[in-house]
Design a protein around this motif. Sequence first.
Motif, short mmCIF file in Angstrom:
data_model
loop_
_atom_site.label_atom_id
_atom_site.label_comp_id
_atom_site.label_asym_id
_atom_site.label_seq_id
_atom_site.Cartn_x
_atom_site.Cartn_y
_atom_site.Cartn_z
N ILE A 73 10.10 17.48 -0.58
CA ILE A 73 9.73 18.73 -1.24
C ILE A 73 8.62 19.42 -0.45
N THR A 74 8.54 20.73 -0.64
CA THR A 74 7.51 21.54 0.02
C THR A 74 6.51 22.03 -1.01
N LEU A 75 5.25 21.75 -0.77
CA LEU A 75 4.21 22.17 -1.70
C LEU A 75 3.88 23.65 -1.49
N PRO A 76 3.52 24.36 -2.54
CA PRO A 76 3.09 25.76 -2.38
C PRO A 76 1.79 25.82 -1.58
N GLN A 94 -2.21 17.39 2.85
CA GLN A 94 -2.33 17.60 4.29
C GLN A 94 -0.97 17.87 4.93
N PHE A 95 0.05 17.12 4.51
CA PHE A 95 1.39 17.27 5.09
C PHE A 95 2.08 18.55 4.61
N VAL A 96 1.82 18.96 3.38
CA VAL A 96 2.46 20.10 2.72
C VAL A 96 3.94 19.81 2.46
N SER A 119 0.83 -1.21 0.00
CA SER A 119 0.00 0.00 0.00
C SER A 119 0.86 1.26 0.00
N ALA A 120 2.00 1.22 0.71
CA ALA A 120 2.87 2.38 0.80
C ALA A 120 3.36 2.83 -0.58
N ALA A 121 3.61 1.87 -1.47
CA ALA A 121 4.09 2.22 -2.81
C ALA A 121 3.07 3.05 -3.56
N PHE A 122 1.80 2.74 -3.42
CA PHE A 122 0.77 3.47 -4.15
C PHE A 122 0.40 4.78 -3.46
N VAL A 123 0.51 4.81 -2.11
CA VAL A 123 0.37 6.09 -1.41
C VAL A 123 1.44 7.06 -1.88
N ALA A 124 2.69 6.56 -1.95
CA ALA A 124 3.80 7.41 -2.38
C ALA A 124 3.66 7.83 -3.83
N THR A 125 3.23 6.91 -4.69
CA THR A 125 3.06 7.24 -6.11
C THR A 125 2.02 8.33 -6.31
N GLY A 126 0.87 8.18 -5.68
CA GLY A 126 -0.17 9.20 -5.79
C GLY A 126 0.24 10.51 -5.17
N GLY A 127 0.85 10.45 -3.98
CA GLY A 127 1.26 11.67 -3.29
C GLY A 127 2.32 12.44 -4.05
N TYR A 128 3.33 11.73 -4.52
CA TYR A 128 4.41 12.41 -5.24
C TYR A 128 3.96 12.86 -6.64
N ALA A 129 3.09 12.11 -7.29
CA ALA A 129 2.59 12.53 -8.60
C ALA A 129 1.86 13.87 -8.49
N ALA A 130 0.97 13.99 -7.50
CA ALA A 130 0.25 15.25 -7.31
C ALA A 130 1.20 16.36 -6.89
N ALA A 131 2.12 16.07 -5.98
CA ALA A 131 3.03 17.10 -5.46
C ALA A 131 3.97 17.60 -6.54
#
Length: 337
Positions: free
Chosen positions: A144-147, A226-228, A65-77
């Motif tokens: 990385i830091t999101l705007p 949420q994390f930014v 599950s962590a792989a897909f959480v990371a993929t989605g999170g980093y893709a959006a970020a």
Amino acid sequence: MTLSPTLRRWWPAAALLLSTTVCFALGGVLDNGTLDLGVTLLCYLAIAQAWNILAGFGGLVSLGSAAFVATGGYAAALLLVHTGLSWPLAVAAAPVAAMLLALLLSAALLRLRGDYFSIGTLAISIALQALIRNWDWAGGASGITLPVDAVPSGGNLFQLAVLVAALALALTLYTRHSDFGLRLAAIRDNEPAAVGLGVAVRRHQLAALLPASAVTGLAGAVIAFQFVVISPDSVASVSWSLNAVLMAVVGGMGTVLGPLLGVAVVYYGLTRELQSQQTLSLVIEGILLIAIVRFAPQGVWPLLCRATRRLLGPRPGSGKETETAPSGTESLAVDLA
């Protein structure tokens, strides 16, 4: 009073629609602290439900599950940081990226069985975390830091999390009450017998893997917002996989409401309430998991349902105390006959 077959079939969907509408409206009235807690609970619920579709209904016990959480999170970020796209477009890219990863890995993963599948998915999570840690464009180990002004927050983020969790519950409901879910359960219970009945194993497993990955990727995007500030040690941590397993197993694998109960018990009841004593929290979680496996292997929710039936007694005129859900190879044989 006995519900008609039509009502029994559609009332879960109506209840989901009503609860989603109510929760969506709450995004405009709750305080920031409650909204932040709600986003966390809803993301955990979506991830646990996605895992439940794979393992609880399909027998594919994933630790990825962590792989897909990371993929989605980093893709959006990364889209927000490097392209300047609006956050709705970045969110839309998250499930696409997660499904592409699942599709890429499916040819190898779906050839594995049992513990080998679990180990394979765990290896993918660890490898992806190492890859992100050494990927400079993604910020490397420091992240990385999101705007801040480009990401949803407060009520908007909560409403987005509500929609993601509702999608996960809708997929679970469909799997639970459809012929597809019946065939998936047959593969879980006895794959050779399911093959003998004409079920296409790989096709059904892939059909479960892709939407489960998409939902997990969507939850990853919400978590990143949420994390930014996101990093490999936060968004790509293996703890996302372990928590998904723990929540679904404690609540009840192969049920619709089990993961919801598991999220409430594991996160809100243990992790949050004992956040100042993390070691004690981990010890209690381990003891709880052992106790569930030993004394209630089907989870807390089925245990509560059985206890409620015993207290209420058999329905008048039913002629039986309990009604078992249609699942497994024997039910599939009846359905196909």
